[in-house]
Design an enzyme around this catalytic site. Structure first.
Site, PDB file in Angstrom:
ATOM      1  N   ASP A 280       0.746  -1.279  -0.089  1.00 45.87           N
ATOM      2  CA  ASP A 280       0.013  -0.196  -0.164  1.00 45.87           C
ATOM      3  C   ASP A 280       0.921   1.274  -0.088  1.00 45.87           C
ATOM      4  O   ASP A 280       1.185   1.690   0.894  1.00 45.87           O
ATOM      5  CB  ASP A 280      -0.902   0.001   1.163  1.00 45.87           C
ATOM      6  CG  ASP A 280      -1.782   1.117   1.210  1.00 45.87           C
ATOM      7  OD1 ASP A 280      -1.969   1.826   0.069  1.00 45.87           O
ATOM      8  OD2 ASP A 280      -2.650   1.123   2.126  1.00 45.87           O
TER       9      ASP A 280
ATOM     10  N   GLU B 201      -2.552  10.118  -0.582  1.00 44.83           N
ATOM     11  CA  GLU B 201      -3.891   9.610  -0.657  1.00 44.83           C
ATOM     12  C   GLU B 201      -4.286   9.109   0.746  1.00 44.83           C
ATOM     13  O   GLU B 201      -5.330   9.170   0.959  1.00 44.83           O
ATOM     14  CB  GLU B 201      -3.561   8.059  -1.338  1.00 44.83           C
ATOM     15  CG  GLU B 201      -5.080   7.602  -1.683  1.00 44.83           C
ATOM     16  CD  GLU B 201      -5.388   6.661  -0.341  1.00 44.83           C
ATOM     17  OE1 GLU B 201      -6.554   5.945  -0.254  1.00 44.83           O
ATOM     18  OE2 GLU B 201      -4.527   5.976   0.135  1.00 44.83           O
TER      19      GLU B 201
HETATM   20 ZN    ZN Z   1      -3.606   2.760  -0.424  1.00 45.68          ZN
END
Ligand code: ZN
Length: 461
Positions: free
Chosen positions: A293, A327
């Site tokens: 991620d 993000e």
């Molecule tokens: Zn992410």
């Protein structure tokens, strides 16, 4: 009649030819990805040489510089540039510390981590009674009488029966995101949240939280606790509701700082004004190295452009790779990209995001019109040899969503999600948990869909 027949024959033959061409192009993409991929090496550098890339950190800037330089070395990109964007800067500070005390002097240490955006505790920490709840709604039921001056412990686990683990995550994440803001309304002095993890282990998982409109002076610190420790605390509380919980963290919020989205582009040959975006987010949480991620999503997106070039394909439309900044705790990069695109009147026809981990790809979820969804369905058989079966409607990606209009197609790569939340936002989101073939298969699957949308365009009505 004869003419009609020959016309029909012409269409049958030409559609068979395009089917064969598409099959050959996909085969070439997958073969190249599996035998000559670059994504894994890029990820190795991002994860092991740079590490966690929280917005506003030195590492985030190093990731910007590194990915820009790598895109510049790719043969065939027409332009590489940085898009400035101001981002929030939050730091964790020294490692957090927590324990619960069953009797005076009898303590058990538990692993916690501050939630992203949380305020710090007082420098001596907080020690008080802890009240377990399962939902935000429980707060109103217990009221000020039970919560004032105490720590609220949100302990609703992810639903193990959900096959799509993102659905289980969505069903729980309100505790993490809004728990502190809601508990503060009842006079709570701190919040501990069960980690968003389907597995029993000792890793606390961070993630973004929001104080909403809570005035700064009323904000209370919030931390995540590992699933094992959450269970232990819960059992201990059932035996002795007077247990005290202690935690200490010294995170800090600073003024916004300058950062960038990293963008690379290949100009289209016949429809250069139609833009296709493929991307992931370059920032990550700070506990691990942000491999799943979303280092994976970034290198897969870079790989999409490289694979298409490498296989000799000349895009008709303009292809852009966008590595979005921030993000995780602000979405500033995604919002900035959409804002600039709108101001420049750019026409985006398709955007694809990879932000669901680097595991074996299963397919895509789409946000689009019925006509475009039908079009996508007609491509399903092309993906079957690669065991890509999922073509569903649903969420695309946080960074590309601000681009949305009612014409364009948005899509998200959907890898197998069973192990994703073992690592998500935790110290074990690290390079060794990414498999090279799985990463490259994801990149090839993305490149294949980009090829199809580039070659055939979208349905505009
Ligand atoms: Zn992410």
């Amino acid at each position: 009649m004869k003419r009609l027949l020959s016309l029909v024959t012409f269409f049958i033959i030409s559609s068979a030819i395009s089917q064969n061409t598409d099959e050959a192009q996909l085969k070439s993409i997958y073969d190249t990805a599996l035998t000559n991929g670059k994504g894994y090496d890029w990820l190795n550098h991002l994860s092991n040489q740079i590490g966690g890339r929280l917005s506003g950190s030195v590492q985030a800037q190093q990731a910007v510089d590194y990915t820009k330089s790598q895109l510049e070395t790719l043969v065939g990109l027409d332009r590489v540039w940085l898009q400035p964007v101001m981002v929030p800067k939050w730091t964790r500070g020294l490692p957090e510390f927590a324990y619960f005390e069953t009797e005076p002097g009898i303590t058990t240490n538990v692993p916690i981590c501050a939630l992203g955006g949380s305020v710090s505790t007082p420098s001596i920490g907080i020690k008080t009674k802890v009240v377990e709840v399962k939902s935000l709604d429980d707060l109103a039921i217990l009221g000020k009488q039970r919560l004032e001056g105490n720590i609220v412990f949100f302990n609703r686990p992810m639903d193990a029966t959900e096959i799509t683990t993102f659905t289980a995550y969505s069903g729980c994440v309100d505790q993490r995101y809004s728990g502190a803001a809601e508990a503060a309304k009842y006079g709570a002095v701190g919040v501990i949240v069960r980690s968003m993890n389907l597995r029993q282990d000792d890793f606390p998982h961070t993630g973004s939280m929001s104080y909403g409109d809570t005035p700064v002076k009323d904000r209370i610190p919030a931390a995540a606790i590992s699933t094992n420790a959450a269970d232990l605390l819960s059992i201990s509380l059932s035996l002795n509701p007077d247990i005290k919980f202690y935690f200490k963290q010294n995170c800090q919020q600073y003024n916004d700082v300058q950062s960038y989205n990293v963008i690379g582009e290949i100009k289209g040959t016949t429809n250069p004004d139609e833009i296709i975006v493929v991307g992931g987010h370059l920032d990550s949480w700070d506990l691990g190295d942000g491999s799943h991620d979303d280092g994976v999503g970034c290198v897969q997106s870079m790989e999409v452009l490289r694979l298409l070039k490498e296989t000799g394909y000349k895009p008709k439309r303009t292809l852009r790779v966008v590595l979005f900044m921030n993000e995780e705790n602000g979405l500033r990069g995604g919002n900035k990209y959409a804002e600039v695109a709108k101001n420049k009147n750019e026409k985006h026809i398709f955007a694809l995001e990879s932000d669901a981990g680097g595991f074996s790809p299963r397919g895509f979820t789409f946000n689009c019109t019925d006509a475009n969804f039908e079009k996508v369905q007609s491509w399903k058989s092309l993906f079957e040899p690669y065991l890509i079966h999922l073509f569903d409607r649903g969420f695309s990606g946080a960074d590309i969503r601000p681009l949305n209009n009612d014409k364009m197609v948005l899509a998200g790569l959907r890898p197998d999600s069973q192990r994703y939340f073992d690592h998500h936002h935790a110290a074990n989101d690290t390079f060794e948990h990414v498999n090279k073939r799985e990463l490259q298969l994801g990149a090839a699957t993305m490149a294949s869909l980009v090829y199809l949308f580039d070659n055939y365009g979208i349905e505009e009505n």
